[in-house]
Design a protein around this motif. Structure first.
Motif, PDB file in Angstrom:
ATOM      1  N   TYR A 133       0.779  -1.160  -0.061  1.00 58.48           N
ATOM      2  CA  TYR A 133      -0.123   0.003   0.030  1.00 58.48           C
ATOM      3  C   TYR A 133       1.028   1.192   0.041  1.00 58.48           C
ATOM      4  CZ  TYR A 133      -3.671  -3.270   0.998  1.00 58.48           C
ATOM      5  OH  TYR A 133      -4.290  -4.436   0.980  1.00 58.48           O
ATOM      6  N   GLY A 134       1.944   1.103  -0.609  1.00 61.86           N
ATOM      7  CA  GLY A 134       2.963   2.413  -0.423  1.00 61.86           C
ATOM      8  C   GLY A 134       3.025   3.307  -1.290  1.00 61.86           C
ATOM      9  N   THR A 135       1.826   3.347  -2.482  1.00 58.99           N
ATOM     10  CA  THR A 135       1.986   4.331  -3.389  1.00 58.99           C
ATOM     11  C   THR A 135       1.227   5.682  -3.031  1.00 58.99           C
ATOM     12  OG1 THR A 135      -0.216   3.540  -4.054  1.00 58.99           O
ATOM     13  CG2 THR A 135       1.517   2.593  -5.282  1.00 58.99           C
TER      14      THR A 135
ATOM     15  N   MET B  63       7.573   9.050  -0.056  1.00 56.70           N
ATOM     16  CA  MET B  63       7.295   7.775  -1.096  1.00 56.70           C
ATOM     17  C   MET B  63       6.013   7.048  -0.541  1.00 56.70           C
ATOM     18  SD  MET B  63      10.024   4.790   0.166  1.00 56.70           S
ATOM     19  CE  MET B  63      11.272   5.644   0.456  1.00 56.70           C
ATOM     20  N   CYS B  64       5.824   7.333   1.049  1.00 61.80           N
ATOM     21  CA  CYS B  64       4.468   6.787   1.491  1.00 61.80           C
ATOM     22  C   CYS B  64       3.727   7.758   2.351  1.00 61.80           C
ATOM     23  CB  CYS B  64       4.774   5.622   2.169  1.00 61.80           C
ATOM     24  SG  CYS B  64       3.114   4.755   2.645  1.00 61.80           S
ATOM     25  N   GLY B  65       2.607   7.985   2.188  1.00 61.36           N
ATOM     26  CA  GLY B  65       1.862   8.943   2.979  1.00 61.36           C
ATOM     27  C   GLY B  65       1.912   8.716   4.648  1.00 61.36           C
ATOM     28  N   ASP B  66       2.132   7.067   4.851  1.00 59.42           N
ATOM     29  CA  ASP B  66       2.107   6.921   6.232  1.00 59.42           C
ATOM     30  C   ASP B  66       3.580   6.885   6.580  1.00 59.42           C
ATOM     31  OD1 ASP B  66       2.307   5.846   8.651  1.00 59.42           O
ATOM     32  OD2 ASP B  66       0.779   4.271   8.235  1.00 59.42           O
ATOM     33  N   THR B  67       3.935   7.866   7.528  1.00 61.85           N
ATOM     34  CA  THR B  67       5.469   8.056   7.862  1.00 61.85           C
ATOM     35  C   THR B  67       5.990   6.927   8.916  1.00 61.85           C
ATOM     36  OG1 THR B  67       5.171  10.425   7.577  1.00 61.85           O
ATOM     37  CG2 THR B  67       6.983   9.689   8.898  1.00 61.85           C
ATOM     38  N   LYS B 153      10.042   3.248  10.129  1.00 61.87           N
ATOM     39  CA  LYS B 153       9.515   1.899  10.434  1.00 61.87           C
ATOM     40  C   LYS B 153       7.854   2.030  10.230  1.00 61.87           C
ATOM     41  CE  LYS B 153       9.323  -2.482  11.090  1.00 61.87           C
ATOM     42  NZ  LYS B 153       7.969  -2.810  10.722  1.00 61.87           N
ATOM     43  N   GLY B 154       7.286   1.457   9.177  1.00 58.14           N
ATOM     44  CA  GLY B 154       5.966   1.304   9.024  1.00 58.14           C
ATOM     45  C   GLY B 154       5.607   0.121   9.537  1.00 58.14           C
ATOM     46  N   GLY B 155       3.971  -0.283   9.640  1.00 55.11           N
ATOM     47  CA  GLY B 155       3.505  -1.347   9.964  1.00 55.11           C
ATOM     48  C   GLY B 155       2.970  -1.489  11.075  1.00 55.11           C
ATOM     49  N   LEU B 156       1.686  -1.279  11.361  1.00 53.72           N
ATOM     50  CA  LEU B 156       1.067  -1.878  12.929  1.00 53.72           C
ATOM     51  C   LEU B 156       0.951  -3.223  12.784  1.00 53.72           C
ATOM     52  CD1 LEU B 156      -1.952   0.881  12.889  1.00 53.72           C
ATOM     53  CD2 LEU B 156       0.057   1.052  14.185  1.00 53.72           C
ATOM     54  N   ALA B 190       0.733  -6.568   5.971  1.00 54.37           N
ATOM     55  CA  ALA B 190       2.255  -6.356   6.339  1.00 54.37           C
ATOM     56  C   ALA B 190       2.990  -5.315   5.028  1.00 54.37           C
ATOM     57  CB  ALA B 190       2.863  -7.526   6.403  1.00 54.37           C
ATOM     58  N   CYS B 191       2.102  -4.809   3.941  1.00 55.81           N
ATOM     59  CA  CYS B 191       2.499  -4.302   3.034  1.00 55.81           C
ATOM     60  C   CYS B 191       3.975  -4.969   2.450  1.00 55.81           C
ATOM     61  CB  CYS B 191       2.825  -2.766   3.305  1.00 55.81           C
ATOM     62  SG  CYS B 191       1.605  -1.666   3.601  1.00 55.81           S
ATOM     63  N   GLN B 192       3.713  -6.317   2.171  1.00 55.61           N
ATOM     64  CA  GLN B 192       4.896  -7.120   1.276  1.00 55.61           C
ATOM     65  C   GLN B 192       4.851  -6.920   0.084  1.00 55.61           C
ATOM     66  OE1 GLN B 192       1.978  -8.377   2.923  1.00 55.61           O
ATOM     67  NE2 GLN B 192       1.177  -9.840   1.483  1.00 55.61           N
ATOM     68  N   PHE B 278       9.943  -5.165   7.412  1.00 55.93           N
ATOM     69  CA  PHE B 278      10.230  -3.848   7.012  1.00 55.93           C
ATOM     70  C   PHE B 278       9.675  -3.836   5.743  1.00 55.93           C
ATOM     71  CE2 PHE B 278      13.958  -0.861   6.664  1.00 55.93           C
ATOM     72  CZ  PHE B 278      13.230   0.158   7.118  1.00 55.93           C
ATOM     73  N   CYS B 279       8.489  -3.068   5.373  1.00 59.94           N
ATOM     74  CA  CYS B 279       7.783  -3.015   4.223  1.00 59.94           C
ATOM     75  C   CYS B 279       7.950  -2.483   3.012  1.00 59.94           C
ATOM     76  CB  CYS B 279       6.381  -2.220   4.878  1.00 59.94           C
ATOM     77  SG  CYS B 279       6.990  -0.471   5.219  1.00 59.94           S
ATOM     78  N   LEU B 280       7.066  -2.152   1.953  1.00 60.08           N
ATOM     79  CA  LEU B 280       7.311  -1.616   0.634  1.00 60.08           C
ATOM     80  C   LEU B 280       7.894  -0.241   0.836  1.00 60.08           C
ATOM     81  CD1 LEU B 280       4.175  -2.944  -1.217  1.00 60.08           C
ATOM     82  CD2 LEU B 280       6.535  -3.269  -1.876  1.00 60.08           C
ATOM     83  N   SER B 281       7.938   0.388   1.898  1.00 60.98           N
ATOM     84  CA  SER B 281       8.504   1.611   2.209  1.00 60.98           C
ATOM     85  C   SER B 281       9.691   1.117   3.265  1.00 60.98           C
ATOM     86  CB  SER B 281       7.504   2.721   2.465  1.00 60.98           C
ATOM     87  OG  SER B 281       6.617   2.920   1.534  1.00 60.98           O
ATOM     88  N   SER B 282      10.774   0.528   2.497  1.00 57.38           N
ATOM     89  CA  SER B 282      11.974  -0.015   3.751  1.00 57.38           C
ATOM     90  C   SER B 282      12.519   1.485   3.858  1.00 57.38           C
ATOM     91  CB  SER B 282      12.533  -1.035   3.289  1.00 57.38           C
ATOM     92  OG  SER B 282      11.925  -2.163   3.516  1.00 57.38           O
ATOM     93  N   ARG B 283      12.273   2.327   4.565  1.00 52.73           N
ATOM     94  CA  ARG B 283      13.070   3.799   4.684  1.00 52.73           C
ATOM     95  C   ARG B 283      14.177   3.684   5.786  1.00 52.73           C
ATOM     96  NH1 ARG B 283       7.047   6.225   5.096  1.00 52.73           N
ATOM     97  NH2 ARG B 283       7.029   4.515   6.537  1.00 52.73           N
ATOM     98  N   ARG B 284      15.338   3.916   5.283  1.00 48.67           N
ATOM     99  CA  ARG B 284      16.383   4.036   6.230  1.00 48.67           C
ATOM    100  C   ARG B 284      17.606   4.856   5.395  1.00 48.67           C
ATOM    101  NH1 ARG B 284      18.960  -0.115   3.568  1.00 48.67           N
ATOM    102  NH2 ARG B 284      18.058  -2.284   3.834  1.00 48.67           N
TER     103      ARG B 284
HETATM  104  S1  SF4 Z   1       3.552  -0.635   6.136  1.00 53.30           S
HETATM  105 FE1  SF4 Z   1       4.934   0.735   5.064  1.00 53.30          FE
HETATM  106  S2  SF4 Z   1       4.259   0.924   2.801  1.00 53.30           S
HETATM  107 FE2  SF4 Z   1       2.535   0.063   4.185  1.00 53.30          FE
HETATM  108  S3  SF4 Z   1       1.434   2.021   4.637  1.00 53.30           S
HETATM  109 FE3  SF4 Z   1       2.720   1.685   6.431  1.00 53.30          FE
HETATM  110  S4  SF4 Z   1       4.770   2.753   5.717  1.00 53.30           S
HETATM  111 FE4  SF4 Z   1       3.632   2.569   3.970  1.00 53.30          FE
END
Ligand code: SF4
Lengths: 221, 323
Positions: A133-135, B63-67, B153-156, B190-192, B278-284
């Motif tokens: 869902y990261g778009t 890249m992702c709206g969820d920080t 790090k994303g992902g509840l 998990a945004c895999q 560590f999701c599709l937005s593996s931000r480091r």
């Molecule tokens: S898990 Fe990662 S890619 Fe998915 S919404 Fe959260 S930060 Fe974005």
């Protein structure tokens, strides 16, 4: 199977909704508002007046809080836009739909087919899921401008009601239809056939946990 | 002596880079996945993600709206000194986090767990987390440097912990690993495909820490220095990709971009295990600040050095030159 792409208005006609098929890729045009737990509680539990004309201005409810800032001069800096998981909002959605006439629920991960049958289908509504869902950057590009931010004082930036003007905003994927079918459950069923093979040779934990399922075709939502 | 001002300005750049630029190792991994994926919906998702990373860089937008939750790992060379001391360093990192939230912009995710108070800047009680590591001086770099690492790090969803026992064995470890992938992979919660980190051993909190660091502080393609664990990493990656599930829980064969395992000594009776994604937005993003003011940027945290994985009582404060 080839993937079909569709442009859809955020105030769609019943015919346009009826035409959508599970797995279609959708791009949205028109006004879309964000509403999640903060907005639902304020509108439905505290009975505050909703500061928009719904559904005439918008029939699209986005489960989202954008990565955006309000500048000192009152203008908006819109960055990335990513949805949040929708299943947590099942508690409020039936009443919200009845009250606002929402036809497109846009979010992350969809609802259960029971939700679709119980209150999406009777309201003529369908679910659109974001992709990935990261778009967030792609979706951010689809926001032409921020029309308004309501209830920012009361709810904070993340929970406020953002009104977004969408221009070919997407991609989204159609995750439910007017028959109440669920895209994710359809995919789960296909995957279920293979699960036993992946688990072969593994063993259950010695120490059990309360409330645990051993049926891998179950979901956790 | 490293100026606190330099720490703050470097940290600001790192916040930007992490939010906007997908690290090359993960990007390469996802590109390989996109090439092999044959599920029609899951390959659509992977292509959209690749486009998304481009859009983020072009527009300089997140890249992702969820920080997620921005956090810091600080590694100090044995002789590093900060002007104003460690309190000044922590203030600099908190300021950089708050500033970047407003300027990138990032989503102000951090709230009080009970009162839901939001300062709109990702700073609050215990936020951002700041964790520390130390490193002996090396002949190449000396010991007067600081590594700043930020991870968003994303992902509840996608994380789980379980107390296993020695009798559960590798079969039990595999079961809990698969259970975590199944539970959080459906609908793509998990945004895999993700970098899966597994923590084995330690006490309960350290078990979580090890798994979190395995997923966020090791790059795609890295392998544990213990050859038997390295072999498990290969095997687990393959196992995760054999479920038949891909991006967003659609039919597909790419669930795990890589699987990293880190271990710590645990109580003799137990075998605690944690799983992290560590999701599709593996931000480091990482930078080394030297005492002379030089700043070198990189994306590999290089956290798990021989010193971090040491088993012995003593360790020399100065590393000998490599043979
Ligand atoms: S898990 Fe990662 S890619 Fe998915 S919404 Fe959260 S930060 Fe974005």
């Amino acid at each position: 199977m080839s993937i079909r792409e569709v442009r859809l208005s955020t105030t769609p006609t019943p015919e346009a909704i009826a035409d959508l098929r599970l797995g279609d890729i959708v791009y949205l045009d028109g006004l879309m508002y964000t509403a999640r737990e903060g907005v639902y509680m304020r509108a439905l539990e505290d009975k505050a007046n909703i500061p928009m004309e719904l559904p005439s201005q918008s029939a699209a409810n986005f489960h989202c809080s954008p990565a955006a800032a309000i500048r000192e001069d009152g203008s908006y800096d819109m960055g990335a836009v990513t949805a949040t998981a929708s299943f947590r909002f099942a508690k409020w959605l039936p009443e919200w739909m009845a009250k606002t006439g929402a036809k497109l629920i846009v979010g992350k991960g969809g609802m259960t087919s029971k939700d679709y049958r119980d209150y999406f289908v009777p309201n003529g509504a369908i679910y659109l899921t974001t992709v990935g869902y990261g778009t967030g950057a792609l979706l951010g590009r689809g926001v032409e401008r921020v029309e308004a931010v309501h209830w920012n004082e009361e709810l904070g930036l993340a929970q406020a009601m953002w009104v977004l003007k969408c221009n070919k905003m997407g991609p989204f994927i159609v995750a439910s239809d007017l028959q109440g079918n669920c895209l994710f459950e359809r995919e789960n069923a296909k995957i279920a056939e293979n699960i036993a093979q992946a688990y072969e040779g593994t063993r259950p934990a010695t120490l059990k946990r309360y409330g645990e399922t051993d049926d891998r075709s179950d979901e956790v939502i | 002596m490293i100026p606190a001002e330099l720490i703050q300005s470097t940290a600001r750049v790192l916040m930007d880079k992490a939010a906007i630029e997908i690290p090359q190792d993960y990007l390469d991994g996802l590109q390989r996945a996109a090439e092999t994926e044959d599920g029609d919906l899951s390959s659509f998702v992977l292509r959209a993600m690749l486009e998304n990373y481009e859009a983020a860089k072009e527009d300089r937008r997140a890249m992702c709206g969820d920080t997620g939750v921005p956090r810091w790992f600080v590694k100090l060379g044995n002789e590093a000194q900060v002007e104003g001391g460690m309190v000044a360093l922590e203030a600099a990192l908190r300021r950089a986090t708050a500033e970047a939230t407003n300027s990138v912009p990032l989503r102000p995710n951090r709230v009080h767990p009970l009162w839901r108070t939001d300062h709109d800047n990702n700073v609050g009680i215990g936020a951002p987390e700041i964790e520390y590591g130390f490193e002996p001086a090396t002949p190449e770099y000396g010991g007067a440097w600081i590594d700043l690492i930020t991870v968003h790090k994303g992902g509840l969803f996608g994380t789980d912990y379980r107390m296993l026992f020695p009798s559960d064995g590798i079969e039990g470890i595999k079961r809990f690993y698969l259970d975590s992938l199944m539970a959080f992979g459906k609908r793509g919660l998990a945004c895999q495909p993700a970098i899966i980190g597994i923590g084995l051993g330690g006490s309960k909190d350290i078990c979580m820490t090890l798994g979190k660091r395995a997923s966020t502080l090791r790059i795609v393609g890295s392998r544990n220095s213990d050859p038997k664990i390295a072999q498990m990493e290969d095997e687990f990656k393959e196992l995760g990709n054999s479920i038949g599930m891909g991006a967003m829980g659609f039919v597909g064969k790419n669930m795990v971009i890589d699987c990293n395992i880190e271990v710590g000594y645990c109580h003799t009776g137990g075998m605690p295990m944690s799983v992290h994604a560590f999701c599709l937005s593996s931000r480091r993003a990482v930078a080394r600040i030297h005492a002379d003011g030089r700043v070198e940027h990189r994306t590999d945290p290089d956290w798990f050095t021989p010193y971090q994985r040491r088993e012995t009582v003593d360790w020399p404060a100065h590393q000998e030159a490599a043979e």
